[in-house]
Design a protein around this motif. Structure first.
Motif, PDB file in Angstrom:
ATOM      1  N   GLY A 393      24.303  26.479  81.994  1.00  0.00           N
ATOM      2  CA  GLY A 393      23.248  26.534  80.986  1.00  0.00           C
ATOM      3  C   GLY A 393      23.595  25.850  79.697  1.00  0.00           C
ATOM      4  O   GLY A 393      22.755  25.710  78.821  1.00  0.00           O
ATOM      5  N   GLY A 394      24.839  25.371  79.537  1.00  0.00           N
ATOM      6  CA  GLY A 394      25.238  24.738  78.283  1.00  0.00           C
ATOM      7  C   GLY A 394      25.300  23.241  78.403  1.00  0.00           C
ATOM      8  O   GLY A 394      25.254  22.677  79.475  1.00  0.00           O
ATOM      9  N   SER A 395      25.433  22.566  77.251  1.00  0.00           N
ATOM     10  CA  SER A 395      25.534  21.118  77.230  1.00  0.00           C
ATOM     11  C   SER A 395      26.961  20.725  76.919  1.00  0.00           C
ATOM     12  O   SER A 395      27.623  21.345  76.089  1.00  0.00           O
ATOM     13  N   THR A 396      27.470  19.708  77.637  1.00  0.00           N
ATOM     14  CA  THR A 396      28.841  19.276  77.445  1.00  0.00           C
ATOM     15  C   THR A 396      28.874  17.780  77.277  1.00  0.00           C
ATOM     16  O   THR A 396      27.964  17.076  77.683  1.00  0.00           O
ATOM     17  N   ASN A 397      29.919  17.269  76.676  1.00  0.00           N
ATOM     18  CA  ASN A 397      30.169  15.843  76.573  1.00  0.00           C
ATOM     19  C   ASN A 397      31.382  15.519  77.419  1.00  0.00           C
ATOM     20  O   ASN A 397      32.522  15.688  76.966  1.00  0.00           O
ATOM     21  N   ASN A 398      31.100  15.078  78.696  1.00  0.00           N
ATOM     22  CA  ASN A 398      32.165  14.772  79.637  1.00  0.00           C
ATOM     23  C   ASN A 398      33.144  15.937  79.743  1.00  0.00           C
ATOM     24  O   ASN A 398      34.358  15.792  79.675  1.00  0.00           O
ATOM     25  N   GLU A 399      32.611  17.133  79.870  1.00  0.00           N
ATOM     26  CA  GLU A 399      33.414  18.361  79.921  1.00  0.00           C
ATOM     27  C   GLU A 399      34.315  18.348  81.132  1.00  0.00           C
ATOM     28  O   GLU A 399      33.878  18.072  82.244  1.00  0.00           O
ATOM     29  N   THR A 400      35.575  18.690  80.952  1.00  0.00           N
ATOM     30  CA  THR A 400      36.529  18.711  82.062  1.00  0.00           C
ATOM     31  C   THR A 400      36.992  20.122  82.386  1.00  0.00           C
ATOM     32  O   THR A 400      37.791  20.318  83.296  1.00  0.00           O
ATOM     33  N   ASP A 401      36.527  21.115  81.637  1.00  0.00           N
ATOM     34  CA  ASP A 401      36.922  22.493  81.898  1.00  0.00           C
ATOM     35  C   ASP A 401      36.372  22.920  83.252  1.00  0.00           C
ATOM     36  O   ASP A 401      35.170  22.962  83.462  1.00  0.00           O
ATOM     37  N   SER A 402      37.261  23.276  84.187  1.00  0.00           N
ATOM     38  CA  SER A 402      36.819  23.616  85.542  1.00  0.00           C
ATOM     39  C   SER A 402      35.910  24.831  85.557  1.00  0.00           C
ATOM     40  O   SER A 402      35.028  24.950  86.402  1.00  0.00           O
ATOM     41  N   SER A 403      36.109  25.761  84.612  1.00  0.00           N
ATOM     42  CA  SER A 403      35.249  26.943  84.578  1.00  0.00           C
ATOM     43  C   SER A 403      33.817  26.584  84.255  1.00  0.00           C
ATOM     44  O   SER A 403      32.877  27.264  84.672  1.00  0.00           O
ATOM     45  N   LEU A 404      33.616  25.479  83.508  1.00  0.00           N
ATOM     46  CA  LEU A 404      32.273  25.017  83.203  1.00  0.00           C
ATOM     47  C   LEU A 404      31.744  24.108  84.300  1.00  0.00           C
ATOM     48  O   LEU A 404      30.579  24.180  84.692  1.00  0.00           O
ATOM     49  N   VAL A 405      32.629  23.243  84.821  1.00  0.00           N
ATOM     50  CA  VAL A 405      32.216  22.306  85.859  1.00  0.00           C
ATOM     51  C   VAL A 405      31.717  23.037  87.087  1.00  0.00           C
ATOM     52  O   VAL A 405      30.717  22.671  87.693  1.00  0.00           O
ATOM     53  N   PHE A 406      32.424  24.106  87.471  1.00  0.00           N
ATOM     54  CA  PHE A 406      32.062  24.837  88.689  1.00  0.00           C
ATOM     55  C   PHE A 406      31.299  26.119  88.391  1.00  0.00           C
ATOM     56  O   PHE A 406      31.242  27.012  89.226  1.00  0.00           O
ATOM     57  N   GLY A 407      30.722  26.191  87.177  1.00  0.00           N
ATOM     58  CA  GLY A 407      29.993  27.399  86.825  1.00  0.00           C
ATOM     59  C   GLY A 407      28.828  27.678  87.749  1.00  0.00           C
ATOM     60  O   GLY A 407      28.594  28.817  88.154  1.00  0.00           O
ATOM     61  N   GLY A 408      28.078  26.627  88.100  1.00  0.00           N
ATOM     62  CA  GLY A 408      26.939  26.814  88.996  1.00  0.00           C
ATOM     63  C   GLY A 408      27.359  27.262  90.379  1.00  0.00           C
ATOM     64  O   GLY A 408      26.700  28.093  91.014  1.00  0.00           O
ATOM     65  N   LEU A 409      28.479  26.729  90.883  1.00  0.00           N
ATOM     66  CA  LEU A 409      28.986  27.113  92.197  1.00  0.00           C
ATOM     67  C   LEU A 409      29.411  28.572  92.202  1.00  0.00           C
ATOM     68  O   LEU A 409      29.049  29.339  93.099  1.00  0.00           O
ATOM     69  N   ASP A 410      30.173  28.984  91.185  1.00  0.00           N
ATOM     70  CA  ASP A 410      30.622  30.377  91.110  1.00  0.00           C
ATOM     71  C   ASP A 410      29.437  31.325  90.969  1.00  0.00           C
ATOM     72  O   ASP A 410      29.419  32.414  91.552  1.00  0.00           O
ATOM     73  N   ARG A 411      28.454  30.918  90.176  1.00  0.00           N
ATOM     74  CA  ARG A 411      27.277  31.770  89.992  1.00  0.00           C
ATOM     75  C   ARG A 411      26.533  31.966  91.311  1.00  0.00           C
ATOM     76  O   ARG A 411      26.094  33.071  91.628  1.00  0.00           O
ATOM     77  N   TYR A 412      26.413  30.871  92.083  1.00  0.00           N
ATOM     78  CA  TYR A 412      25.749  30.968  93.387  1.00  0.00           C
ATOM     79  C   TYR A 412      26.517  31.900  94.318  1.00  0.00           C
ATOM     80  O   TYR A 412      25.916  32.754  94.988  1.00  0.00           O
ATOM     81  N   LEU A 413      27.836  31.762  94.356  1.00  0.00           N
ATOM     82  CA  LEU A 413      28.649  32.567  95.267  1.00  0.00           C
ATOM     83  C   LEU A 413      28.636  34.044  94.898  1.00  0.00           C
ATOM     84  O   LEU A 413      28.776  34.914  95.770  1.00  0.00           O
ATOM     85  N   LEU A 414      28.462  34.350  93.604  1.00  0.00           N
ATOM     86  CA  LEU A 414      28.484  35.742  93.147  1.00  0.00           C
ATOM     87  C   LEU A 414      27.105  36.388  93.160  1.00  0.00           C
ATOM     88  O   LEU A 414      27.010  37.620  93.142  1.00  0.00           O
ATOM     89  N   ASP A 415      26.058  35.579  93.185  1.00  0.00           N
ATOM     90  CA  ASP A 415      24.703  36.136  93.217  1.00  0.00           C
ATOM     91  C   ASP A 415      24.480  36.918  94.512  1.00  0.00           C
ATOM     92  O   ASP A 415      25.126  36.654  95.538  1.00  0.00           O
TER      93      ASP A 415
END
Length: 532
Positions: A393-415
């Protein structure tokens, strides 16, 4: 173009075809014939060159999988294509094509079942000959129908012939014949019936099944053309057991051969169902003491043992199964990674290192999904922008933080999981929820489009009616290909959904053709008006 990721190879005689499979932006399944031509040989070099030229002609570079029979030539041909694609400049390949070869599930099931059919060959031939009698003449068919009425058998269908090269047709033949067992027994009780005389006659074609007891063609026996049969009570009992056993194989073959809805998310479950069916019958036999085993028990033991051996050759080890099939389980919101872990626990439950193996396999699947996530996630390179929106849900500038990069994947797996339903519409679910997990939705569209069988591809080439009239058969191979491909593309109404904007060069080319054709027409008309 979105349909350049999943191919399957179908072949009929010396003709080979390539069919593309894809899911469009509205989450609808599509398949299109890209190539249909005569091939010089079945060597891997010829098949590899055919695929390479097809991809070059269509401008396709992003190929996720190629589905083909598990022949050595196909394996080498696909490896050749993989190397060629990886060598193309700026190729948009997925994970280097390491899992590109998707082995045809229907082909492997066919090999497994044929191992079991070998043990019942004599009984199958006897029942098949009984069916042939019914279908041999109108008078014998009438006689059969009369016996059906006498036995008060309420069945609208009739017996069906089998095709020896297709095990599923043998299953259907046995299943239909069993419904009329009493009818065949009645015909066999009449000593003067044409039914019994049929089995006393020479078969005519001289073809017998070598080594079958009672066929007269075993080792050391003289040749005879007497038909095997009529089927005995033992033959019928074997057929009953085998038909019940084969139903799972038949149902799975139908499922994975579908082309209008996804199969890659359910094929892994189907493979385990087949293994479970074999194991169940084998375990049943083991529980019976040797001295109490009947001939049927011994037969089933030999049959299941040989089928299990063939199954293990292709699917016995998890690493032998294409990993995209386990990814298909994860992108199914009814299972995701947590239920796939439970499946692994059942697979390895008898292994002393079960816990370690389950953790290892679960991590391997998640790592593969994360690798795909890296490939599919929006970036400044493929989106034409320097900033992206992450799925948390956030905006990044070439964000490399894995917790942000894979946030959508983790959210899907935990839903929460969706309720398991046989009629669950997985494409419909992703159409509704795709905006919530956009990167994962792109992966889902690609994985769900993977065909797990080549049967759907081969059926495209079995067109209704004659493509080439026997009196006008001078069409060139190129023209036949054009007719087959055009027919396939025109039949799909949803083709209008594919928006295509021609380039300036193409527009100029089309205009030059129109001008050229117009000048030729004017010249022709002028010549017609001039006096001779």
């Amino acid at each position: 173009m979105p349909y350049n990721r999943y191919l399957d190879i179908g072949s009929k005689c010396e003709l080979h075809g390539v069919t593309a499979h894809f899911v469009d932006s509205d989450y609808k399944m599509h398949k299109r014939i890209l190539n249909f031509c005569v091939i010089d040989s079945h060597k891997w070099e010829s098949i590899g060159n055919l695929l390479e030229n097809c991809l070059i002609d269509w401008g396709h570079e992003k190929i996720l999988t190629i589905t083909a029979d598990n022949a050595a030539t196909n394996t080498k041909a696909i490896e050749y294509v993989r190397k060629k694609i990886n060598g193309w400049k700026d190729s948009n390949r997925v994970l280097g094509g390491v899992h590109m070869h998707m082995r045809c599930g229907a082909h492997i099931i066919n090999l497994i079942v044929k191992e079991g059919l070998k043990r019942l060959e004599s009984s199958i031939v006897a029942i098949c000959n009984a069916v042939k009698f019914v279908r041999s003449s109108p008078s014998w068919l009438s006689y059969f129908k009369m016996c059906v009425e006498t036995e008060k058998i309420k069945c609208k269908g009739l017996v069906v012939m089998d095709v020896p090269t297709r095990w599923n047709s043998t299953y259907l033949m046995l299943d239909a014949a069993l419904k009329f067992r009493k009818t065949f027994d009645r015909m066999g009780d009449d000593p003067d019936s044409s039914y019994l005389m049929y089995f006393k006659e020479d078969e005519g074609d001289g073809e017998r099944i070598e080594g079958i007891e009672g066929s007269g063609k075993g080792k050391g026996k003289s040749k005879t053309n007497k038909r095997v049969g009529p089927p005995s009570d033992e033959d019928w009992e074997k057929a009953v057991t085998f038909v019940m056993f084969l139903k799972t194989f038949y149902d799975v073959t139908l499922k994975i051969s579908a082309s209008l809805h996804p199969t890659s998310h359910s094929t892994f479950h189907d493979l385990l169902a087949i293994d479970g069916e074999i194991q169940e019958l084998y375990r049943y036999d083991v529980t019976i003491p040797i001295e109490e085993r009947t001939t049927m028990d011994t037969l089933l033991n030999d049959m299941t043992a040989s089928m299990k051996k063939k199954y293990d050759k292709y699917w016995g080890e998890i690493h032998e199964v294409n990993p995209f099939l386990t990814i298909g389980v994860v992108i199914d919101p009814q299972f995701k990674l947590r239920n796939l872990k439970h499946i692994f626990e059942e697979i390895f439950e008898n292994d002393p290192t079960c816990e370690r193996l389950v953790a290892q396999k679960t991590n391997e699947v998640k790592q593969l999904l994360m690798n795909m996530y890296e490939v599919y996630k929006p970036s400044s390179n493929n989106m034409g922008a320097t900033s992206t929106t992450n799925e948390s849900g956030g905006s990044t500038n070439n964000e490399t933080d894995s917790s942000l990069v894979f946030g959508g994947l983790d959210r899907y797996l935990l839903d929460p999981l969706e309720s398991i339903d046989e009629e669950f519409d997985i494409l419909g679910w992703w159409r509704i929820n795709g905006l919530k997990y956009p990167t994962l939705a792109s992966i889902a569209k690609d994985v769900l489009a993977i065909p797990t069988s080549t049967i759907a591809s081969e059926s495209c080439f079995s067109t209704s009616g004659r493509v080439i009239d026997s009196f006008l058969s001078s069409l060139s191979p190129r023209m036949v290909e054009a007719l087959i491909c055009s027919q396939n593309w025109i039949r799909f109404e949803d083709i209008s959904l594919l928006q295509y904007v021609p380039s300036i060069e193409e527009m100029e080319f089309y205009e030059s053709i129109e001008i050229e054709m117009g000048s030729k027409t004017s010249t022709t008309n002028l010549n017609k008006t001039l006096p001779s």
